[in-house]
Design an enzyme around this catalytic site. Structure first.
Site, PDB file in Angstrom:
ATOM      1  N   CYS A 126      16.890  -3.989 -13.654  1.00 13.67           N
ATOM      2  CA  CYS A 126      16.273  -2.124 -13.786  1.00 13.67           C
ATOM      3  C   CYS A 126      17.599  -0.782 -14.664  1.00 13.67           C
ATOM      4  CB  CYS A 126      16.264  -1.301 -13.162  1.00 13.67           C
ATOM      5  SG  CYS A 126      14.343  -2.042 -12.232  1.00 13.67           S
ATOM      6  N   HIS A 268      17.314   6.608 -12.424  1.00 11.80           N
ATOM      7  CA  HIS A 268      15.592   5.724 -12.547  1.00 11.80           C
ATOM      8  C   HIS A 268      14.701   5.434 -11.911  1.00 11.80           C
ATOM      9  CE1 HIS A 268      14.541   1.653 -12.929  1.00 11.80           C
ATOM     10  NE2 HIS A 268      14.455   1.287 -11.840  1.00 11.80           N
ATOM     11  N   ASN A 298       7.367   2.018 -11.256  1.00  7.12           N
ATOM     12  CA  ASN A 298       9.221   1.934 -12.245  1.00  7.12           C
ATOM     13  C   ASN A 298       8.582   0.702 -12.837  1.00  7.12           C
ATOM     14  OD1 ASN A 298      11.237   0.606 -12.184  1.00  7.12           O
ATOM     15  ND2 ASN A 298      10.924  -0.110  -9.926  1.00  7.12           N
TER      16      ASN A 298
HETATM   17  N1  COA Z   1       1.097  -0.463   1.656  1.00  8.54           N
HETATM   18  C1  COA Z   1       0.629   0.832   3.360  1.00  8.54           C
HETATM   19  N2  COA Z   1       1.418   0.183   4.160  1.00  8.54           N
HETATM   20  C2  COA Z   1       2.673  -0.525   3.257  1.00  8.54           C
HETATM   21  C3  COA Z   1       2.915  -0.690   1.735  1.00  8.54           C
HETATM   22  C4  COA Z   1       2.341  -0.474   1.644  1.00  8.54           C
HETATM   23  N3  COA Z   1       1.808  -0.698  -0.329  1.00  8.54           N
HETATM   24  N4  COA Z   1       4.274  -2.239   1.910  1.00  8.54           N
HETATM   25  C5  COA Z   1       5.230  -1.877   3.360  1.00  8.54           C
HETATM   26  N5  COA Z   1       4.220  -1.672   4.322  1.00  8.54           N
HETATM   27  C6  COA Z   1       4.027  -1.109   5.447  1.00  8.54           C
HETATM   28  C7  COA Z   1       5.152  -2.111   5.954  1.00  8.54           C
HETATM   29  O1  COA Z   1       4.413  -3.338   6.642  1.00  8.54           O
HETATM   30  C8  COA Z   1       5.767  -1.568   6.840  1.00  8.54           C
HETATM   31  O2  COA Z   1       4.580  -1.988   8.194  1.00  8.54           O
HETATM   32  P1  COA Z   1       5.012  -1.804   9.989  1.00  8.54           P
HETATM   33  O3  COA Z   1       5.936  -0.700   9.855  1.00  8.54           O
HETATM   34  O4  COA Z   1       3.633  -1.772  10.699  1.00  8.54           O
HETATM   35  O5  COA Z   1       6.322  -3.223   9.901  1.00  8.54           O
HETATM   36  C9  COA Z   1       5.623   0.047   6.532  1.00  8.54           C
HETATM   37  O6  COA Z   1       5.126  -0.066   5.222  1.00  8.54           O
HETATM   38  C10 COA Z   1       7.380   0.247   5.867  1.00  8.54           C
HETATM   39  O7  COA Z   1       7.960  -0.864   4.930  1.00  8.54           O
HETATM   40  P2  COA Z   1       9.148  -1.177   4.566  1.00  8.54           P
HETATM   41  O8  COA Z   1       8.960  -1.740   3.575  1.00  8.54           O
HETATM   42  O9  COA Z   1      10.371   0.085   5.859  1.00  8.54           O
HETATM   43  O10 COA Z   1       8.656   0.469   3.087  1.00  8.54           O
HETATM   44  P3  COA Z   1       9.113   1.141   3.035  1.00  8.54           P
HETATM   45  O11 COA Z   1       9.247   2.755   3.536  1.00  8.54           O
HETATM   46  O12 COA Z   1      10.762   0.932   2.848  1.00  8.54           O
HETATM   47  O13 COA Z   1       9.182   1.213   1.487  1.00  8.54           O
HETATM   48  C11 COA Z   1       9.634   0.499  -0.651  1.00  8.54           C
HETATM   49  C12 COA Z   1       8.693   0.525   0.838  1.00  8.54           C
HETATM   50  C13 COA Z   1       9.315  -1.345  -1.620  1.00  8.54           C
HETATM   51  C14 COA Z   1       8.501   0.913  -1.189  1.00  8.54           C
HETATM   52  C15 COA Z   1      10.702   0.917  -0.472  1.00  8.54           C
HETATM   53  O14 COA Z   1      11.871   0.553   0.558  1.00  8.54           O
HETATM   54  C16 COA Z   1      11.442   1.130  -1.394  1.00  8.54           C
HETATM   55  O15 COA Z   1      10.715   1.380  -2.950  1.00  8.54           O
HETATM   56  N6  COA Z   1      12.298   0.338  -1.985  1.00  8.54           N
HETATM   57  C17 COA Z   1      13.655   0.182  -3.793  1.00  8.54           C
HETATM   58  C18 COA Z   1      13.379  -0.540  -4.459  1.00  8.54           C
HETATM   59  C19 COA Z   1      14.032  -0.303  -5.529  1.00  8.54           C
HETATM   60  O16 COA Z   1      15.453   1.011  -5.145  1.00  8.54           O
HETATM   61  N7  COA Z   1      14.640  -0.996  -6.133  1.00  8.54           N
HETATM   62  C20 COA Z   1      15.519  -1.017  -7.538  1.00  8.54           C
HETATM   63  C21 COA Z   1      14.750  -1.549  -7.991  1.00  8.54           C
HETATM   64  S1  COA Z   1      13.930  -2.600  -8.951  1.00  8.54           S
END
Ligand code: COA
Length: 349
Positions: A126, A268, A298
């Site tokens: 990215c 980004h 993204n």
């Molecule tokens: N829909 C519903 N629930 C979801 C889900 C979805 N698509 N994805 C994860 N969950 C759930 C998880 O299972 C977890 O449930 P639990 O609390 O019962 O265990 C809860 O939501 C929180 O999960 P978590 O992984 O902590 O979510 P988050 O808030 O971190 O969001 C991302 C996940 C991937 C959206 C986030 O971490 C993100 O944007 N990361 C950065 C990615 C990035 O910067 N990439 C850069 C280069 S590509």
């Protein structure tokens, strides 16, 4: 416009020329995939995706459309914006090239009818577009090129595990491109500096594990899941905020800009919460952060030129505005640059 060739003293490399932004363009494939559509096959819902990521929809390619196809279309738009039909180098930032080998940039150059120009790919996930801009700036500075087409393009939809809700909801396909020409550092459009970095110890945080020499030399049969993008979202989130904020601050310090010089920050487009937190860390008003991911998700290496083209095409980003660009992705890799936006025609996406 005819540019004077780089002045070169015998035995001495001329590094005095700046890379000047001359045109920009971007494209997304026509097929819209909204959150409700994903919710039909995954355990997720529109409200969760919007609240946790800021994404409302993304565009995915239909069968038969390649990264090279999108890259060429974005390149065409950037050439039109620049008012030129030739360059002497094409650099394509992508992690989803048309095939493992060769690079896709020569094919893009050929599609665009650019002739036998220098062409190569840059792989920095990215952060690829910033890395590609920096490579172009280097080529322009030493007289290796007079004008360069830089493209960021990715088609991650082909490498998403349809059962993985943590990646399938985030990524969209797209391409964005910029034309850079050799010019002077005090011209509008001159890229004012670069800050780049990497940390290979975090390479497993976002990866496609298969297809490379690590897998092939291990002597075991490939696992089907290794063809998919996997991501440890929480860890990537923290790195994304810290690396982009630090890199931005170092770049601003280096070029002598304060936050008041930043009219717009194109960070980004991975998650709106990441974008907002970077604003808070830099003490930039959140309204100055460009947000485009609500409509495209993204788009990896395409995300920054897509966000810039969206804002310029809508007339929000205007000549004279100070623009900070910062990106982070797999590798880990990150980078920042800045520009005083030049006057140019930009086609809306
Ligand atoms: N829909 C519903 N629930 C979801 C889900 C979805 N698509 N994805 C994860 N969950 C759930 C998880 O299972 C977890 O449930 P639990 O609390 O019962 O265990 C809860 O939501 C929180 O999960 P978590 O992984 O902590 O979510 P988050 O808030 O971190 O969001 C991302 C996940 C991937 C959206 C986030 O971490 C993100 O944007 N990361 C950065 C990615 C990035 O910067 N990439 C850069 C280069 S590509």
């Amino acid at each position: 416009m005819v540019l004077a060739p780089a002045k070169q003293e015998r035995g001495r490399c001329n590094v005095s020329r700046a890379a000047v932004l001359q045109g920009i363009g971007a494209v997304v494939p026509p097929r819209v995939v909204d959150n409700d559509e994903l919710s039909r096959s995954l355990d997720t819902n529109d409200q969760w995706i919007r609240t946790r990521t800021g994404i409302g929809q993304r565009h995915w390619t239909d069968a038969g459309t390649t990264t090279g196809d999108l890259a060429a279309e974005a390149g065409q738009r950037a050439l039109k914006s620049a008012g030129v039909d030739s360059v002497d180098m094409v650099i394509l930032a992508t992690s989803t090239g048309n095939q493992v080998m060769p690079a896709t940039a020569p094919e893009v150059a050929e599609t665009l009818g650019l002739g036998r120009v220098a062409a190569h790919d840059v792989s920095a996930a990215c952060a690829g577009f910033i890395y590609a801009l920096s490579s172009a700036a280097g080529a322009l500075a030493i007289g290796g090129a007079e004008r360069v087409l830089v493209v960021g393009a990715d088609v991650w939809s082909t490498r998403l595990n349809p059962d993985d809700r943590s990646t399938a909801i985030i990524f969209g396909d797209g391409a964005g491109a910029a034309v850079l020409r050799a010019g002077d550092a005090d011209e509008p459009g001159a890229l004012l500096g670069f800050e780049l970095g990497s940390d290979g110890s975090g390479r497993e945080l976002a990866q496609v594990a298969g297809g490379g020499s690590r897998e092939l030399s291990a002597g075991r049969p490939p696992r089907p899941d290794d063809a998919y993008l996997t991501m440890q979202g929480k860890e990537m989130f923290t790195h994304a905020v810290n690396r982009m904020a630090e890199s931005s601050q170092r770049l601003l310090d280096r070029i002598g800009w304060g936050v008041e010089d930043v009219t717009w920050c194109a960070a980004h487009q991975a998650n709106v919460r990441i974008i907002n937190t970077i604003a808070d860390v830099l003490e930039l008003p959140r309204e100055r952060m460009l947000v485009h991911l609500d409509r495209v998700g993204n788009t990896s290496a395409a995300s920054i030129p897509l966000a810039l083209t969206d804002a310029a095409g809508a007339g929000r980003l205007q000549a004279g505005d100070g623009v900070l660009m910062t990106a982070f992705g797999g590798g880990l890799s990150w980078g920042s640059t800045a520009v005083r936006w030049p006057a140019m025609d930009v086609l809306s996406i």
